[in-house]
Design a protein around this motif. Sequence first.
Motif, PDB file in Angstrom:
ATOM      1  N   ALA A   1      31.215   7.843 -14.861  1.00  0.00           N
ATOM      2  CA  ALA A   1      30.364   7.952 -13.674  1.00  0.00           C
ATOM      3  C   ALA A   1      29.259   6.892 -13.694  1.00  0.00           C
ATOM      4  CB  ALA A   1      29.766   9.345 -13.577  1.00  0.00           C
ATOM      5  N   GLU A   2      28.696   6.658 -14.871  1.00  0.00           N
ATOM      6  CA  GLU A   2      27.647   5.633 -14.990  1.00  0.00           C
ATOM      7  C   GLU A   2      28.230   4.244 -14.745  1.00  0.00           C
ATOM      8  OE1 GLU A   2      24.606   7.660 -18.213  1.00  0.00           O
ATOM      9  OE2 GLU A   2      26.498   6.847 -18.944  1.00  0.00           O
ATOM     10  N   LEU A   3      29.412   3.988 -15.275  1.00  0.00           N
ATOM     11  CA  LEU A   3      30.061   2.699 -15.038  1.00  0.00           C
ATOM     12  C   LEU A   3      30.353   2.495 -13.555  1.00  0.00           C
ATOM     13  CD1 LEU A   3      32.526   2.525 -18.052  1.00  0.00           C
ATOM     14  CD2 LEU A   3      30.696   0.888 -17.553  1.00  0.00           C
ATOM     15  N   THR A   4      30.787   3.557 -12.887  1.00  0.00           N
ATOM     16  CA  THR A   4      31.066   3.472 -11.455  1.00  0.00           C
ATOM     17  C   THR A   4      29.796   3.156 -10.680  1.00  0.00           C
ATOM     18  OG1 THR A   4      32.912   5.015 -11.681  1.00  0.00           O
ATOM     19  CG2 THR A   4      32.006   4.726  -9.473  1.00  0.00           C
ATOM     20  N   LYS A   5      28.706   3.807 -11.024  1.00  0.00           N
ATOM     21  CA  LYS A   5      27.424   3.532 -10.359  1.00  0.00           C
ATOM     22  C   LYS A   5      26.988   2.093 -10.591  1.00  0.00           C
ATOM     23  CE  LYS A   5      25.588   8.213 -10.301  1.00  0.00           C
ATOM     24  NZ  LYS A   5      24.563   9.126 -10.796  1.00  0.00           N
ATOM     25  N   LEU A   6      27.155   1.613 -11.817  1.00  0.00           N
ATOM     26  CA  LEU A   6      26.800   0.230 -12.117  1.00  0.00           C
ATOM     27  C   LEU A   6      27.659  -0.744 -11.316  1.00  0.00           C
ATOM     28  CD1 LEU A   6      26.324   0.464 -15.987  1.00  0.00           C
ATOM     29  CD2 LEU A   6      24.539  -0.014 -14.292  1.00  0.00           C
ATOM     30  N   ALA A   7      28.947  -0.437 -11.209  1.00  0.00           N
ATOM     31  CA  ALA A   7      29.856  -1.297 -10.447  1.00  0.00           C
ATOM     32  C   ALA A   7      29.461  -1.323  -8.979  1.00  0.00           C
ATOM     33  CB  ALA A   7      31.295  -0.816 -10.608  1.00  0.00           C
ATOM     34  N   GLN A   8      29.169  -0.167  -8.425  1.00  0.00           N
ATOM     35  CA  GLN A   8      28.784  -0.094  -7.018  1.00  0.00           C
ATOM     36  C   GLN A   8      27.455  -0.798  -6.762  1.00  0.00           C
ATOM     37  OE1 GLN A   8      29.023   4.154  -6.480  1.00  0.00           O
ATOM     38  NE2 GLN A   8      31.193   4.068  -5.934  1.00  0.00           N
ATOM     39  N   ALA A   9      26.518  -0.632  -7.662  1.00  0.00           N
ATOM     40  CA  ALA A   9      25.223  -1.301  -7.512  1.00  0.00           C
ATOM     41  C   ALA A   9      25.389  -2.814  -7.603  1.00  0.00           C
ATOM     42  CB  ALA A   9      24.244  -0.802  -8.575  1.00  0.00           C
ATOM     43  N   ALA A  10      26.216  -3.264  -8.536  1.00  0.00           N
ATOM     44  CA  ALA A  10      26.453  -4.699  -8.670  1.00  0.00           C
ATOM     45  C   ALA A  10      27.079  -5.250  -7.392  1.00  0.00           C
ATOM     46  CB  ALA A  10      27.365  -4.974  -9.872  1.00  0.00           C
ATOM     47  N   TYR A  11      28.057  -4.536  -6.860  1.00  0.00           N
ATOM     48  CA  TYR A  11      28.697  -4.993  -5.627  1.00  0.00           C
ATOM     49  C   TYR A  11      27.701  -4.997  -4.471  1.00  0.00           C
ATOM     50  CZ  TYR A  11      31.718  -5.652  -1.709  1.00  0.00           C
ATOM     51  OH  TYR A  11      32.269  -6.158  -0.556  1.00  0.00           O
ATOM     52  N   ASP A  12      26.898  -3.948  -4.359  1.00  0.00           N
ATOM     53  CA  ASP A  12      25.896  -3.871  -3.292  1.00  0.00           C
ATOM     54  C   ASP A  12      24.898  -5.024  -3.372  1.00  0.00           C
ATOM     55  OD1 ASP A  12      27.091  -1.579  -2.326  1.00  0.00           O
ATOM     56  OD2 ASP A  12      25.609  -0.212  -3.214  1.00  0.00           O
ATOM     57  N   ASN A  13      24.651  -5.510  -4.589  1.00  0.00           N
ATOM     58  CA  ASN A  13      23.736  -6.630  -4.782  1.00  0.00           C
ATOM     59  C   ASN A  13      24.438  -7.982  -4.684  1.00  0.00           C
ATOM     60  OD1 ASN A  13      21.357  -5.135  -5.164  1.00  0.00           O
ATOM     61  ND2 ASN A  13      21.955  -4.678  -7.261  1.00  0.00           N
ATOM     62  N   GLY A  14      25.718  -7.962  -4.317  1.00  0.00           N
ATOM     63  CA  GLY A  14      26.469  -9.202  -4.135  1.00  0.00           C
ATOM     64  C   GLY A  14      27.031  -9.783  -5.413  1.00  0.00           C
ATOM     65  N   ASN A  15      27.014  -9.028  -6.495  1.00  0.00           N
ATOM     66  CA  ASN A  15      27.495  -9.523  -7.776  1.00  0.00           C
ATOM     67  C   ASN A  15      28.897  -8.963  -8.044  1.00  0.00           C
ATOM     68  OD1 ASN A  15      27.885 -10.414 -10.367  1.00  0.00           O
ATOM     69  ND2 ASN A  15      25.853  -9.814 -11.095  1.00  0.00           N
ATOM     70  N   THR A  16      29.895  -9.565  -7.401  1.00  0.00           N
ATOM     71  CA  THR A  16      31.264  -9.068  -7.539  1.00  0.00           C
ATOM     72  C   THR A  16      31.819  -9.302  -8.939  1.00  0.00           C
ATOM     73  OG1 THR A  16      32.132 -11.126  -6.611  1.00  0.00           O
ATOM     74  CG2 THR A  16      31.813  -9.291  -5.098  1.00  0.00           C
ATOM     75  N   LYS A  17      31.330 -10.315  -9.634  1.00  0.00           N
ATOM     76  CA  LYS A  17      31.806 -10.556 -11.005  1.00  0.00           C
ATOM     77  C   LYS A  17      31.416  -9.392 -11.918  1.00  0.00           C
ATOM     78  CE  LYS A  17      31.922 -15.559 -10.756  1.00  0.00           C
ATOM     79  NZ  LYS A  17      31.419 -16.819 -11.275  1.00  0.00           N
ATOM     80  N   ALA A  18      30.182  -8.945 -11.799  1.00  0.00           N
ATOM     81  CA  ALA A  18      29.740  -7.808 -12.622  1.00  0.00           C
ATOM     82  C   ALA A  18      30.481  -6.541 -12.211  1.00  0.00           C
ATOM     83  CB  ALA A  18      28.235  -7.608 -12.490  1.00  0.00           C
ATOM     84  N   ALA A  19      30.643  -6.331 -10.913  1.00  0.00           N
ATOM     85  CA  ALA A  19      31.377  -5.150 -10.441  1.00  0.00           C
ATOM     86  C   ALA A  19      32.789  -5.145 -11.002  1.00  0.00           C
ATOM     87  CB  ALA A  19      31.400  -5.122  -8.916  1.00  0.00           C
ATOM     88  N   THR A  20      33.427  -6.303 -10.996  1.00  0.00           N
ATOM     89  CA  THR A  20      34.785  -6.426 -11.534  1.00  0.00           C
ATOM     90  C   THR A  20      34.817  -6.050 -13.012  1.00  0.00           C
ATOM     91  OG1 THR A  20      35.372  -8.119  -9.925  1.00  0.00           O
ATOM     92  CG2 THR A  20      36.684  -8.034 -11.950  1.00  0.00           C
ATOM     93  N   ILE A  21      33.864  -6.521 -13.772  1.00  0.00           N
ATOM     94  CA  ILE A  21      33.814  -6.213 -15.205  1.00  0.00           C
ATOM     95  C   ILE A  21      33.633  -4.711 -15.427  1.00  0.00           C
ATOM     96  CG2 ILE A  21      32.418  -6.484 -17.303  1.00  0.00           C
ATOM     97  CD1 ILE A  21      32.071  -9.447 -16.444  1.00  0.00           C
TER      98      ILE A  21
END
Length: 128
Positions: A35-55
């Motif tokens: 759940a924490e990883l999912t939140k981090l991925a979504q936050a990264a994507y929302d901030n325009g950081n698709t590379k971090a979201a992908t990781i």
Amino acid sequence: MKKTIITSILVLFTVLTFFGCQSVPTDIPTDITEAELTKLAQAAYDNGNTKAATIYYETIIERFGNNPESFVSANFELAHLLVKEKKYNDAKPILEEILGLYTEDFSNSLPPEYKKLAQIDLEKINEK
């Protein structure tokens, strides 16, 4: 002359700040939950950081992928990112794999929404 130097410094600072926000995680704690990883991925994507979201989504697949629901949801999110980036050749096999899982015996344990969402994204790709 002073104005040009100050402007150059401000532009450089802005560029560095923007790219600094685009950092990717290199050391993800092993005790972090899905759940924490999912939140981090979504936050990264929302901030325009698709590379971090992908990781983050790849980490979910790596650590929790033995759970079919986790595997499907993280793979869909990863494929959906690729569709949004117009990387259709990369997204298509992931979406096809997801849909293939829904024909197997354990398809009743998979979240039904990802089947429909994967079909929608695959249709978008096939239209292109």
